[in-house]
Design a protein around this motif. Sequence first.
Motif, PDB file in Angstrom:
ATOM      1  N   VAL A 195      29.511  29.678  39.609  1.00  0.00           N
ATOM      2  CA  VAL A 195      29.048  29.845  38.225  1.00  0.00           C
ATOM      3  C   VAL A 195      27.537  30.090  38.116  1.00  0.00           C
ATOM      4  CG1 VAL A 195      30.928  28.537  37.162  1.00  0.00           C
ATOM      5  CG2 VAL A 195      28.847  27.330  37.850  1.00  0.00           C
ATOM      6  N   THR A 196      26.795  29.886  39.211  1.00  0.00           N
ATOM      7  CA  THR A 196      25.365  30.208  39.191  1.00  0.00           C
ATOM      8  C   THR A 196      24.906  30.530  40.607  1.00  0.00           C
ATOM      9  OG1 THR A 196      23.117  29.437  38.668  1.00  0.00           O
ATOM     10  CG2 THR A 196      24.692  27.762  39.401  1.00  0.00           C
ATOM     11  N   ASP A 197      23.838  31.327  40.687  1.00  0.00           N
ATOM     12  CA  ASP A 197      23.277  31.652  42.009  1.00  0.00           C
ATOM     13  C   ASP A 197      22.176  30.667  42.392  1.00  0.00           C
ATOM     14  OD1 ASP A 197      21.348  32.421  40.143  1.00  0.00           O
ATOM     15  OD2 ASP A 197      20.581  34.005  41.431  1.00  0.00           O
ATOM     16  N   GLN A 198      21.874  29.720  41.486  1.00  0.00           N
ATOM     17  CA  GLN A 198      20.775  28.803  41.761  1.00  0.00           C
ATOM     18  C   GLN A 198      21.242  27.632  42.627  1.00  0.00           C
ATOM     19  OE1 GLN A 198      17.668  29.062  41.219  1.00  0.00           O
ATOM     20  NE2 GLN A 198      17.427  30.592  39.615  1.00  0.00           N
ATOM     21  N   PRO A 199      20.401  27.183  43.557  1.00  0.00           N
ATOM     22  CA  PRO A 199      20.778  26.028  44.377  1.00  0.00           C
ATOM     23  C   PRO A 199      20.883  24.765  43.523  1.00  0.00           C
ATOM     24  CG  PRO A 199      18.492  26.645  44.786  1.00  0.00           C
ATOM     25  CD  PRO A 199      19.069  27.700  43.902  1.00  0.00           C
ATOM     26  N   GLU A 200      21.669  23.825  44.006  1.00  0.00           N
ATOM     27  CA  GLU A 200      21.903  22.577  43.279  1.00  0.00           C
ATOM     28  C   GLU A 200      20.597  21.843  42.978  1.00  0.00           C
ATOM     29  OE1 GLU A 200      26.079  20.617  43.647  1.00  0.00           O
ATOM     30  OE2 GLU A 200      24.792  19.875  45.243  1.00  0.00           O
ATOM     31  N   ARG A 201      19.637  21.891  43.903  1.00  0.00           N
ATOM     32  CA  ARG A 201      18.356  21.189  43.696  1.00  0.00           C
ATOM     33  C   ARG A 201      17.637  21.707  42.444  1.00  0.00           C
ATOM     34  NH1 ARG A 201      14.754  19.130  48.461  1.00  0.00           N
ATOM     35  NH2 ARG A 201      16.273  17.991  49.663  1.00  0.00           N
ATOM     36  N   PHE A 202      17.699  23.029  42.245  1.00  0.00           N
ATOM     37  CA  PHE A 202      17.046  23.620  41.070  1.00  0.00           C
ATOM     38  C   PHE A 202      17.678  23.063  39.792  1.00  0.00           C
ATOM     39  CE2 PHE A 202      17.141  26.774  37.673  1.00  0.00           C
ATOM     40  CZ  PHE A 202      15.789  26.974  37.468  1.00  0.00           C
ATOM     41  N   ILE A 203      19.015  23.024  39.761  1.00  0.00           N
ATOM     42  CA  ILE A 203      19.714  22.513  38.578  1.00  0.00           C
ATOM     43  C   ILE A 203      19.366  21.032  38.358  1.00  0.00           C
ATOM     44  CG2 ILE A 203      21.967  22.240  37.443  1.00  0.00           C
ATOM     45  CD1 ILE A 203      21.586  25.132  38.043  1.00  0.00           C
ATOM     46  N   MET A 204      19.275  20.261  39.439  1.00  0.00           N
ATOM     47  CA  MET A 204      18.910  18.839  39.326  1.00  0.00           C
ATOM     48  C   MET A 204      17.540  18.685  38.659  1.00  0.00           C
ATOM     49  SD  MET A 204      20.080  17.427  43.053  1.00  0.00           S
ATOM     50  CE  MET A 204      21.805  17.163  43.475  1.00  0.00           C
ATOM     51  N   GLY A 205      16.580  19.479  39.111  1.00  0.00           N
ATOM     52  CA  GLY A 205      15.236  19.440  38.528  1.00  0.00           C
ATOM     53  C   GLY A 205      15.258  19.800  37.051  1.00  0.00           C
ATOM     54  N   GLU A 206      16.067  20.793  36.707  1.00  0.00           N
ATOM     55  CA  GLU A 206      16.173  21.227  35.318  1.00  0.00           C
ATOM     56  C   GLU A 206      16.802  20.134  34.444  1.00  0.00           C
ATOM     57  OE1 GLU A 206      15.405  24.991  33.912  1.00  0.00           O
ATOM     58  OE2 GLU A 206      14.034  23.659  34.955  1.00  0.00           O
ATOM     59  N   LEU A 207      17.759  19.397  34.997  1.00  0.00           N
ATOM     60  CA  LEU A 207      18.396  18.323  34.223  1.00  0.00           C
ATOM     61  C   LEU A 207      17.397  17.205  33.911  1.00  0.00           C
ATOM     62  CD1 LEU A 207      21.893  18.126  35.973  1.00  0.00           C
ATOM     63  CD2 LEU A 207      21.371  19.107  33.731  1.00  0.00           C
ATOM     64  N   ILE A 208      16.476  16.936  34.853  1.00  0.00           N
ATOM     65  CA  ILE A 208      15.424  15.943  34.589  1.00  0.00           C
ATOM     66  C   ILE A 208      14.480  16.484  33.506  1.00  0.00           C
ATOM     67  CG2 ILE A 208      13.421  14.709  35.536  1.00  0.00           C
ATOM     68  CD1 ILE A 208      14.924  14.725  38.269  1.00  0.00           C
ATOM     69  N   ARG A 209      14.099  17.757  33.651  1.00  0.00           N
ATOM     70  CA  ARG A 209      13.158  18.347  32.679  1.00  0.00           C
ATOM     71  C   ARG A 209      13.763  18.356  31.277  1.00  0.00           C
ATOM     72  NH1 ARG A 209      11.144  23.413  31.028  1.00  0.00           N
ATOM     73  NH2 ARG A 209      12.728  24.578  32.167  1.00  0.00           N
ATOM     74  N   GLU A 210      15.066  18.601  31.191  1.00  0.00           N
ATOM     75  CA  GLU A 210      15.728  18.583  29.889  1.00  0.00           C
ATOM     76  C   GLU A 210      15.575  17.225  29.210  1.00  0.00           C
ATOM     77  OE1 GLU A 210      19.885  20.045  28.109  1.00  0.00           O
ATOM     78  OE2 GLU A 210      20.109  18.760  29.850  1.00  0.00           O
ATOM     79  N   GLN A 211      15.761  16.140  29.977  1.00  0.00           N
ATOM     80  CA  GLN A 211      15.655  14.799  29.389  1.00  0.00           C
ATOM     81  C   GLN A 211      14.217  14.471  28.994  1.00  0.00           C
ATOM     82  OE1 GLN A 211      18.201  13.234  28.314  1.00  0.00           O
ATOM     83  NE2 GLN A 211      19.552  14.772  29.243  1.00  0.00           N
ATOM     84  N   VAL A 212      13.249  14.986  29.766  1.00  0.00           N
ATOM     85  CA  VAL A 212      11.841  14.817  29.375  1.00  0.00           C
ATOM     86  C   VAL A 212      11.607  15.491  28.026  1.00  0.00           C
ATOM     87  CG1 VAL A 212       9.454  15.439  29.934  1.00  0.00           C
ATOM     88  CG2 VAL A 212      10.956  14.559  31.731  1.00  0.00           C
ATOM     89  N   LEU A 213      12.138  16.718  27.871  1.00  0.00           N
ATOM     90  CA  LEU A 213      11.980  17.459  26.615  1.00  0.00           C
ATOM     91  C   LEU A 213      12.639  16.720  25.455  1.00  0.00           C
ATOM     92  CD1 LEU A 213      12.791  21.083  27.863  1.00  0.00           C
ATOM     93  CD2 LEU A 213      10.571  20.275  27.110  1.00  0.00           C
ATOM     94  N   LEU A 214      13.842  16.216  25.690  1.00  0.00           N
ATOM     95  CA  LEU A 214      14.584  15.551  24.613  1.00  0.00           C
ATOM     96  C   LEU A 214      13.981  14.217  24.207  1.00  0.00           C
ATOM     97  CD1 LEU A 214      18.238  16.296  25.801  1.00  0.00           C
ATOM     98  CD2 LEU A 214      17.081  17.310  23.839  1.00  0.00           C
ATOM     99  N   HIS A 215      13.432  13.488  25.190  1.00  0.00           N
ATOM    100  CA  HIS A 215      12.907  12.150  24.885  1.00  0.00           C
ATOM    101  C   HIS A 215      11.464  12.147  24.389  1.00  0.00           C
ATOM    102  CE1 HIS A 215      16.481  10.766  27.043  1.00  0.00           C
ATOM    103  NE2 HIS A 215      16.278   9.596  26.495  1.00  0.00           N
ATOM    104  N   THR A 216      10.655  13.127  24.828  1.00  0.00           N
ATOM    105  CA  THR A 216       9.232  13.071  24.467  1.00  0.00           C
ATOM    106  C   THR A 216       8.835  14.094  23.413  1.00  0.00           C
ATOM    107  OG1 THR A 216       8.601  14.552  26.281  1.00  0.00           O
ATOM    108  CG2 THR A 216       8.576  12.180  26.735  1.00  0.00           C
ATOM    109  N   ARG A 217       9.678  15.078  23.176  1.00  0.00           N
ATOM    110  CA  ARG A 217       9.404  16.116  22.160  1.00  0.00           C
ATOM    111  C   ARG A 217       7.983  16.663  22.273  1.00  0.00           C
ATOM    112  NH1 ARG A 217      13.651  15.998  18.303  1.00  0.00           N
ATOM    113  NH2 ARG A 217      15.440  15.615  19.652  1.00  0.00           N
ATOM    114  N   GLU A 218       7.201  16.558  21.193  1.00  0.00           N
ATOM    115  CA  GLU A 218       5.924  17.292  21.145  1.00  0.00           C
ATOM    116  C   GLU A 218       4.845  16.774  22.089  1.00  0.00           C
ATOM    117  OE1 GLU A 218       5.696  20.173  19.603  1.00  0.00           O
ATOM    118  OE2 GLU A 218       7.774  19.832  19.065  1.00  0.00           O
TER     119      GLU A 218
END
Length: 310
Positions: A195-218
């Motif tokens: 379903v993606t050409d990206q390695p699992e590590r990249f997706i893991m990093g993105e999942l952490i970044r998503e939570q940073v965005l959702l929890h800290t906003r501006e």
Amino acid sequence: MSGGLIPTAAPDFRSGFISIVGRPNVGKSTLMNYLVGQKIAITSPVAQTTRNRLQGILTTPQAQIIFVDTPGIHKPHHELGKVLVQNARVAINSVDVVLFVVDATSPAGKGDLFVADLVAKSSRPVILGINKIDQLSESGRKAAEVKSSYEAIAAEHGWDVVKFSALTGEGLGTLQDQLVSKLEPGPYYYPPDLVTDQPERFIMGELIREQVLLHTREEVPHSVAIAIDKVEEDEHITRILATVNVERTSQKGILIGKGGSMMKAISTAAREQMQKLVAGQVYLEIFVRVQSRWRQSRTRLAEFGYKVEQ
């Protein structure tokens, strides 16, 4: 995200690369996640969520579509912004079809016209996708204004228009059929179960970044770069060690929170998402490090995975 053998395509099988472009926050990542049937791109109410070109792969009996999710196209304010916009421009010119996504909740504005001009300069077939139709009643003056503003852009360039909701899935069958119809006969580029050409590590990093965005906003969002330092797997658990890089000491304080409360919330939420990704238990440890002005440094950008596409 496994990858098996690549089969031989039938003569009438179609395949190709489709770039999803548009202003920030029109729902490009949500759309790609829905179409490939799995969360591979992060989504957030903060603009400029997508940074790297992420390829999502949808394989049906008739076709294989490789979606290229691009950063929202905007006027850049720093070196990272320039890299993102340059990469989006490259994505428009290096694919077979362009899907230009706009937001049904507001009429076409300057940002949409800017993207429309960029897209029109490419010689690729274009579909104008009007997203978020679930948030707009079909009747009424606003609906008519929105519809006519985007249809005018499409008519000017001879583009097809498809209306849909990336959240509910309404209209996405039609969109998928339209996209496939614009692809040429071609091979399987990837194994059908990928379903993606990206390695699992990249997706893991993105999942952490998503939570940073959702929890800290501006307060913190765009000053954050994630490094996955170590992944160790055994049959019972996957251990992940990660570093969140920020630009200022004050941002580090916000991310850690009082008594470590903010980091605990971010880690817990990211770990839950990662467990879906690896289909098993995850132990996640996150450190926060200050890297002054990393977004202005080409060296740091490359180190964190933000390279300019050629």
